[in-house]
Design a protein around this motif. Sequence first.
Motif, mmCIF file in Angstrom:
data_model
loop_
_atom_site.group_PDB
_atom_site.id
_atom_site.type_symbol
_atom_site.label_atom_id
_atom_site.label_comp_id
_atom_site.label_asym_id
_atom_site.label_seq_id
_atom_site.Cartn_x
_atom_site.Cartn_y
_atom_site.Cartn_z
ATOM 1 N N LYS A 122 -2.815 4.675 -4.350
ATOM 2 C CA LYS A 122 -3.473 4.677 -4.115
ATOM 3 C C LYS A 122 -3.911 6.416 -4.895
ATOM 4 C CE LYS A 122 -3.852 9.097 -0.330
ATOM 5 N NZ LYS A 122 -3.257 9.361 0.679
ATOM 6 N N LYS A 123 -2.888 6.498 -5.764
ATOM 7 C CA LYS A 123 -2.473 7.440 -7.025
ATOM 8 C C LYS A 123 -4.086 6.710 -7.628
ATOM 9 C CE LYS A 123 -1.511 11.171 -8.344
ATOM 10 N NZ LYS A 123 -1.942 12.109 -8.203
ATOM 11 N N TRP A 181 1.013 -1.150 -0.048
ATOM 12 C CA TRP A 181 -0.194 -0.279 0.084
ATOM 13 C C TRP A 181 0.531 1.339 -0.119
ATOM 14 C CZ3 TRP A 181 -4.181 2.286 -1.435
ATOM 15 C CH2 TRP A 181 -4.817 3.412 -0.912
ATOM 16 N N ASN A 182 1.648 1.298 0.647
ATOM 17 C CA ASN A 182 2.717 2.564 0.808
ATOM 18 C C ASN A 182 3.743 2.251 -0.161
ATOM 19 O OD1 ASN A 182 1.717 3.756 3.071
ATOM 20 N ND2 ASN A 182 2.717 1.946 4.394
ATOM 21 N N TYR A 183 4.031 2.377 -0.518
ATOM 22 C CA TYR A 183 4.731 1.756 -2.416
ATOM 23 C C TYR A 183 4.659 2.788 -2.799
ATOM 24 C CZ TYR A 183 7.878 -0.270 -5.356
ATOM 25 O OH TYR A 183 8.874 -1.220 -6.168
ATOM 26 N N HIS A 184 5.840 3.473 -3.007
ATOM 27 C CA HIS A 184 5.886 4.520 -4.316
ATOM 28 C C HIS A 184 6.908 4.519 -5.204
ATOM 29 C CE1 HIS A 184 4.213 6.428 -0.276
ATOM 30 N NE2 HIS A 184 4.229 7.256 -0.706
ATOM 31 N N ILE A 185 6.474 4.879 -6.252
ATOM 32 C CA ILE A 185 7.491 5.095 -7.450
ATOM 33 C C ILE A 185 7.620 7.046 -7.523
ATOM 34 C CG2 ILE A 185 7.608 4.374 -9.766
ATOM 35 C CD1 ILE A 185 6.947 1.918 -9.656
ATOM 36 N N GLY A 235 7.734 9.405 -6.466
ATOM 37 C CA GLY A 235 7.101 10.027 -5.099
ATOM 38 C C GLY A 235 5.667 9.523 -4.961
ATOM 39 N N TYR A 236 5.045 9.144 -5.368
ATOM 40 C CA TYR A 236 3.640 8.581 -5.977
ATOM 41 C C TYR A 236 3.449 7.221 -4.945
ATOM 42 C CZ TYR A 236 3.047 12.456 -9.005
ATOM 43 O OH TYR A 236 2.916 13.433 -9.899
ATOM 44 N N GLN A 237 2.933 7.653 -4.596
ATOM 45 C CA GLN A 237 1.437 6.022 -3.207
ATOM 46 C C GLN A 237 1.403 5.652 -4.953
ATOM 47 O OE1 GLN A 237 0.698 6.927 0.149
ATOM 48 N NE2 GLN A 237 -0.161 4.803 0.291
ATOM 49 N N ILE A 238 1.439 4.645 -5.723
ATOM 50 C CA ILE A 238 0.993 4.019 -7.019
ATOM 51 C C ILE A 238 -0.401 3.366 -6.735
ATOM 52 C CG2 ILE A 238 1.206 2.229 -8.062
ATOM 53 C CD1 ILE A 238 3.709 4.175 -8.714
#
Length: 121
Positions: free
Chosen positions: A43-44, A32-36, A38-41
Motif C-alpha cells: 500500500k505504501k 497485501w496486509n504484510y507490514h514491515i 509499521g508500514y503496509q509495504i
Amino acid sequence: MSDERGAEVLGRAVDVYLNDATFWRGVPEAVWNYHIGGYQILKKWLSYREETILGRPLVKDEAREFTAMVRRISAIVLMTDVLDSNYMAVRDASIALSTANPVSVPQIEDPQATGAESAPI
C-alpha cells in the motif's frame, strides 16, 4: 508445505486498485496486509506512485515491479512456519546455553563512590 496450508497462510485473494485503469487481481490477502516497520509495504509503495504525486501515470516497469514484490512477499509469507520454528530453536538453544554457562560481567567501580577523584577530561 501442503497446498491447503499454503492457502490458509496466504488467505483469500483480493484485487488491488491503484486507479480506475490499473489494478492487480488475485493478490493474497496476507501479502497485501504484510507490514514491515509499521508500514503496509504494498500500500505504501503504491501511494507514492499515484498520478497526482508523480505527475504521470504508472509505467510498465513500475507495474511489473509491483507484481514482483507480490511474488517475493508471498514467498516470505509461505516461509513463515519454517522461519518461526527456526527462530524458536535458536532462541531455546541460546537460553539453554546462557543458563548452562553464565557469563560473568566485570563490574566497573564508580570513582565517586570510593572517594577517588576523577581525572579531568
